[in-house]
Design a protein around this motif. Sequence first.
Motif, PDB file in Angstrom:
ATOM      1  N   PRO A 179       0.601  -1.283  -0.166  1.00 17.44           N
ATOM      2  CA  PRO A 179      -0.199   0.061  -0.066  1.00 17.44           C
ATOM      3  C   PRO A 179       0.941   1.254   0.053  1.00 17.44           C
ATOM      4  O   PRO A 179       2.067   1.417   1.232  1.00 17.44           O
ATOM      5  CB  PRO A 179      -0.880  -0.113   1.328  1.00 17.44           C
ATOM      6  CG  PRO A 179      -0.546  -1.534   1.849  1.00 17.44           C
ATOM      7  CD  PRO A 179       0.239  -1.759   0.931  1.00 17.44           C
ATOM      8  N   ARG A 236      -4.978   4.145   0.368  1.00 15.21           N
ATOM      9  CA  ARG A 236      -3.461   3.007  -0.546  1.00 15.21           C
ATOM     10  C   ARG A 236      -3.425   2.622  -1.678  1.00 15.21           C
ATOM     11  O   ARG A 236      -3.790   1.279  -0.954  1.00 15.21           O
ATOM     12  CB  ARG A 236      -2.681   2.997   0.404  1.00 15.21           C
ATOM     13  CG  ARG A 236      -2.082   3.830   1.911  1.00 15.21           C
ATOM     14  CD  ARG A 236      -1.132   3.290   3.281  1.00 15.21           C
ATOM     15  NE  ARG A 236      -1.341   4.124   3.928  1.00 15.21           N
ATOM     16  CZ  ARG A 236       0.218   4.909   4.095  1.00 15.21           C
ATOM     17  NH1 ARG A 236       0.692   3.879   3.511  1.00 15.21           N
ATOM     18  NH2 ARG A 236       0.188   5.877   5.251  1.00 15.21           N
ATOM     19  N   ILE A 285      -2.357  -0.850  -4.019  1.00 18.47           N
ATOM     20  CA  ILE A 285      -1.238  -1.901  -4.040  1.00 18.47           C
ATOM     21  C   ILE A 285      -0.220  -1.330  -5.252  1.00 18.47           C
ATOM     22  O   ILE A 285      -1.426  -2.095  -6.227  1.00 18.47           O
ATOM     23  CB  ILE A 285      -1.826  -2.448  -3.118  1.00 18.47           C
ATOM     24  CG1 ILE A 285      -2.462  -2.618  -1.974  1.00 18.47           C
ATOM     25  CG2 ILE A 285      -0.607  -3.848  -3.599  1.00 18.47           C
ATOM     26  CD1 ILE A 285      -3.355  -4.041  -1.836  1.00 18.47           C
TER      27      ILE A 285
END
Length: 972
Positions: A401, A447, A449
């Motif tokens: 992330p 976030r 990945i």
Amino acid sequence: MNAPHMFPVRPGDPALARRLAKEIEGEVLFDAFSRGRYATDASIYQIEPLGVVIPKTRQDIVRTLEIARDAGVPVLPRGGGTSQCGQTVGEAIVIDCSKYLNRVVSVDAEAGTAVVEPGITLDGLNKQLKSTGLWYPVDISTGSRATLGGMTANNSCGSRSFKYGIMRDNVAAIDAFLADGSAVRFGEENTAGLLTRNDDGPESRIFRELLRIGEREADEIRTRFPDVMRRVGGYNIDALMPADRINLAHILIGSEGTLAVTDRVHLKLSPQPKEKVLGICHFPTFYQAMDATQHLVKLNPTTAELVDRTMIDLAREIPMFRETVNRFVKGEPDALLLVEFADDDPQENLRLLDALEGVMADLGFEGGVVRAEDKAFQSAVWEVRKQGLNIMMSMKGDGKPVSFVEDCAVRLEHLADYTDRLTKVFEKHGTTGTWYAHAAVGTLHVRPILNMKTEDGAKKMRAIAEEAFEMVKEYKGAHSGEHGDGLVRSEFHEEMYGKRVVDSFGDVKTLMDPEGRLNPGKIVNPPKMDDRTLMRFKPGYETEKSETVFDWSAWGGFPGAVEMCNNNGACRKRDAGVMCPSYRATGDEKDVVRGRANSLRLALSGQLGPDAVTSDSMADTLKLCVSCKACRSECPTGVDMAKMKLEVLAKRAEKYGLSRRERLVADLPRMAKTASKMGGVLNALNRMPGAGMVREKMFGLAADRLPPDWAAKPFAQDGEVIGPETGTPVVLLVDTFSRYFDADQTADAIRLLSAAGCRVHLPALPRDGRPVCCGRTYLAAGLPDRAKAEAERTLDVLKPYLDQDMPILGLEPSCHLGYRDEIPGLVRNDLSAKLATSSKLVIEYLADELEAGRLSLSLKSLGKPILIHGHCHEKSYGPAKKLVPLLSRIPGSEVKMIDSSCCGMAGAFGYQAETADVSRRMGELSLAPAIREADKDTILVADGTSCRHQIADLTKRGAKHAVSILAEAIDG
């Protein structure tokens, strides 16, 4: 490690280092390993600094600024190095105030204010404030290592900003040094008085010009700045708009060290909440959680924090969080909202919790609230949330992330649609995102990945950022809502605010730092956020491939395991838990897990030169690692530095061989049988005048440390079976220390197990007559082959018992718990795997079996309180938590566990001449003071032989193994 150089002085310049070392009191670190450790923060970026200064005094900061000005080089002030956007990396002289400039200067409880130096951590401050009934409420998740100077520079927010506001709302004034070293106080001022000052000094000129910028740009600011609480991007020029009174400290808050270097921060404190309750709201879908937030906050909670499905699943895989998560998560929700109320009236809190259940029911989620009214339960839940970033980063593999759109802020009525649309953006680019954090204020840490080792990862990052920020702009939100700008978001200020506002940022920078030497490239004139030459994984990044002692394939190899360190710095904490004892003793980045992991990563990738892994600098980096195993369990990303250290030791031993002392310690189990026959003589020799000096000269063992005494009568009941014939069969595997040094406790263990209803099998010796051993001393010396041979001897002896599924019990934690961890990594077969699941400490086994009712033990009162120091490995692997309940079975006993880190002895570590002093400092952090404060009649418990010797050395008091205390309490 290198990016293109921009200044006349190159990283590590010896002349600049010499001048700094000559003219300041603090430390000057210009070597390659130190520069490497400060080249990264918790972001994706890595830029090698010119060098590092650790100031001891305020004057050191001033002198460093003056020397930097003379040399024409920049300066970068740094706190805990936990920045997620690249604020604290750059080609500059890094100034780290966290080691020495970390005091609370003053507290005025009546006024509710405090003055602090920039290097103090948030948790360190609140610990000192506790007795006043006040706290500093900007409670960020990294408060155990984030410094107040860094929080101020970042305009940090925290999970309870919905009630308390952000740094900007809680700072009264800042004493700072400008780039030329001049001292200026930025605080609340009367506008008319500023404009009519007669003097033309630099302070007055700067203040007047700042007001003119605010007046000139007021209309543009009103138009361009989004109306959301969480807007921390750029400079706070809205604070300069016309008003009767303004607080000029606001222009420094969130400026990321680009305008001035903080000297002292004047803080506004708040009353500590007396009562709290927590409701964990469960939702079948993520969208429903986001849509519900706007309704739940109408109850005016202190916070409403999001935990998504990914975080739940990852937390369940981490031993330190599994039990807590299973307690507060019911079923399989897709998202949770942690909703807290903190009224001083506990009944009002319960009423609000009832109201929360009512609102959830009205929204269609009846029964969807888990109530947390117990303070310990609430604390455990919040600890999981606080470690959200590290939990997310515990994903194995190259895809991680990535932080770049993680704290955009939108109004709550847009939150569900925004998150839904952003999820579709991720899907469009072939990825998914993780979500958690501050739902109450519309700021979610999201976030995507990505694999940042590839060009494709960088391209996707830019594409996602551009689409996300366009969406935020559409919703009139903020693209930077908590974690600042740094290298990752500064580039987008013009798109979000417009050229005129960005030009005004430039005017402020030029006014206050005309030569552009304070943390250049942040907020103003930034580089491209996807410039891979500035990243940790630069183009061409590769790691060396070589044979390893252990199997690291789960991480894609040894380098992948090292790269799990995300630099978030949980290892820099100084309060709860064990990690990291060496850092707690020295305060040096070199001696913390993060610093060691960075050094290893740079060495493995060739960025520290050839043969860096086996270099003396690497040995020095690992020298104070006591292999306590705390990082194995307390590092949320699972960086097991103790095991990683063994890889380096093996390579060094193969290249350089062993010293006389290393061979002596490594061969102790092999030589012990013969040596024990002369135990009395050796004990007497060790006490002869001058013996200490001989030991130090011959073996490098500290002259003032007396080695352990050999037992007068070593344990020698091998092959016997003791206990009731119908008893539960168990095996007691006697380690070297419990055999030759602490034989009495082995007898106590046999008596205790027998009394509890066990039939104790004591394995016969192998044919060669030498007792078996775990092999740890060989591993610690860098001799894995010898350790493997010892482990295989042990497995041969234990096979008949393992075939009968008998539990294998032991006494010495560092020896016996190795059968769960290192030994299965050395001997990779089914028998070794079975030993790993069959091995338990005696105290662990007894606690489990007594609790389950399968064994029973009749105990009598000892009439004394009991104080326990848990062995580091007992804490890391879990048995330590069983000690208090087990010893509490002794009638009338008041049993307490000392909140201590490593004792510092750590096997041979405390006996080595070069580490004996640090060993004592570790012991004096919390263990020794707690024992000295205990009543003289208190029974001291320490299951580790090293721990007992450290306690005796530091406090002149004796401690015993828990089995000996329980054996003494056997009734009849």
